[in-house]
Scaffold this motif. Sequence first.
Motif, PDB file in Angstrom:
ATOM      1  N   ALA A 170     -29.251   5.220  32.888  1.00 53.09           N
ATOM      2  CA  ALA A 170     -28.583   6.500  32.792  1.00 53.09           C
ATOM      3  C   ALA A 170     -29.075   7.072  31.306  1.00 53.09           C
ATOM      4  CB  ALA A 170     -27.076   6.583  33.137  1.00 53.09           C
ATOM      5  N   TYR A 171     -29.009   6.107  30.285  1.00 47.76           N
ATOM      6  CA  TYR A 171     -29.164   6.575  28.904  1.00 47.76           C
ATOM      7  C   TYR A 171     -30.775   7.016  28.969  1.00 47.76           C
ATOM      8  CZ  TYR A 171     -30.728   6.624  24.212  1.00 47.76           C
ATOM      9  OH  TYR A 171     -31.128   6.577  22.716  1.00 47.76           O
ATOM     10  N   GLN A 173     -32.700   7.824  31.302  1.00 50.74           N
ATOM     11  CA  GLN A 173     -33.079   8.982  32.187  1.00 50.74           C
ATOM     12  C   GLN A 173     -32.551  10.239  31.204  1.00 50.74           C
ATOM     13  OE1 GLN A 173     -30.840   9.258  36.022  1.00 50.74           O
ATOM     14  NE2 GLN A 173     -32.044  10.901  36.560  1.00 50.74           N
ATOM     15  N   GLN A 174     -31.870  10.251  30.501  1.00 50.61           N
ATOM     16  CA  GLN A 174     -31.113  11.296  29.685  1.00 50.61           C
ATOM     17  C   GLN A 174     -32.020  11.667  28.547  1.00 50.61           C
ATOM     18  OE1 GLN A 174     -27.175  10.859  28.231  1.00 50.61           O
ATOM     19  NE2 GLN A 174     -27.074  12.995  27.246  1.00 50.61           N
ATOM     20  N   ARG A 175     -32.468  10.459  27.822  1.00 54.80           N
ATOM     21  CA  ARG A 175     -33.065  10.459  26.556  1.00 54.80           C
ATOM     22  C   ARG A 175     -34.645  10.315  26.558  1.00 54.80           C
ATOM     23  NH1 ARG A 175     -29.542  10.013  22.246  1.00 54.80           N
ATOM     24  NH2 ARG A 175     -31.510  10.371  21.052  1.00 54.80           N
ATOM     25  N   HIS A 187     -34.333   7.592  19.125  1.00 55.82           N
ATOM     26  CA  HIS A 187     -33.154   7.074  19.714  1.00 55.82           C
ATOM     27  C   HIS A 187     -32.067   6.615  19.246  1.00 55.82           C
ATOM     28  CE1 HIS A 187     -34.753   7.473  24.048  1.00 55.82           C
ATOM     29  NE2 HIS A 187     -36.233   7.236  23.474  1.00 55.82           N
ATOM     30  N   ASP A 232     -23.746   3.559  28.165  1.00 55.88           N
ATOM     31  CA  ASP A 232     -24.894   4.525  28.007  1.00 55.88           C
ATOM     32  C   ASP A 232     -24.791   4.948  26.500  1.00 55.88           C
ATOM     33  OD1 ASP A 232     -24.940   4.389  30.769  1.00 55.88           O
ATOM     34  OD2 ASP A 232     -23.766   6.160  31.053  1.00 55.88           O
TER      35      ASP A 232
END
Length: 314
Positions: A170-171, A173-175, A187, A232
């Motif tokens: 999820a992290y 996918q977001q970043r 990051h 995340d």
Amino acid sequence: MDTLRAMRTFVRTLELGSLSAAARELGTTQPTVSKLLAQLEQHLSVRLFQRSTRGLSPTDQGRQFYLDAKLVLDGFDAAVGTVQGMTGQVSGLLRINAPVGLGQLRINAIVGRFLAAHPAVEIELVLDDRYIDMVAEGVDIAFRLGGPLPPDVTGRHLATVPRFLAASPAYLQQRGEPEQPADLTGHDFVRFAWTPGTTIDLHRGDQALQVPVSSRYRVNNALAIREALVLDSGIAICPDWLIHDLLSSGALVQVLPGWMARSQDLYVLAPSRHYQPLRVKAFIDFAVDQFSQIGGFHVAAPAQGVQTPPSTTV
């Protein structure tokens, strides 16, 4: 007077530095410890301790008696161990020290299985990321990740642990997923609090890089880093043992596969002495076998003695 009990009480009181500490470890009261020491001094007709408001300090006679008493107690324990070894009986109290994360995630289960196999054994598992003095704190076995290791111990190298970058899907996918080490600069990097500096060292084959990272979150506990990644919070360097199950389940994924941090070394240690109780030897052998079956550890072949490794962190 129970001479052996009095001698053990004297030895541990001197090593721990106080009557109360000795009483806690021996499972008795401070007045009982004081009475035993007084009886021993009366029996020997010498003063073993100087008592003052600042605490206890051994006299010259006390320091000499400590050395001789240790030899007597080691000899007695060796005789007991020989008899127990003939019958295969493993019994008595084991005090084991380990880092918090390793102890809770991996060693706790090993201890449970050992207790089930040896009903006459008691175990006190002390979890602490601090490097303790094994003799002063009465520890029989200690697990160490990295070093430097103390000089007054014996032990063996148990395993080498790979360390690499990881994050939650999820992290990423977001970043966005880093494609090269330089991308880590943009990051959030979750870092072990005791790791100095603002860069991380990575290598791939013969190629080595020092990469700047931004660490707004620093934490001094391996389990908290593990949970932070699941929540995340960013990317972190983790030892394989810490997140092996999360990688298998897909809760975390490796970032920049092929790029590694310096590996971690796992050692099992015992205080240097002429004799090791049978329960110590039995648990070490048991642990060696158990770690060979746990994911995240590359178990080493049996080694002669301990080599001090470079210091590493989670």
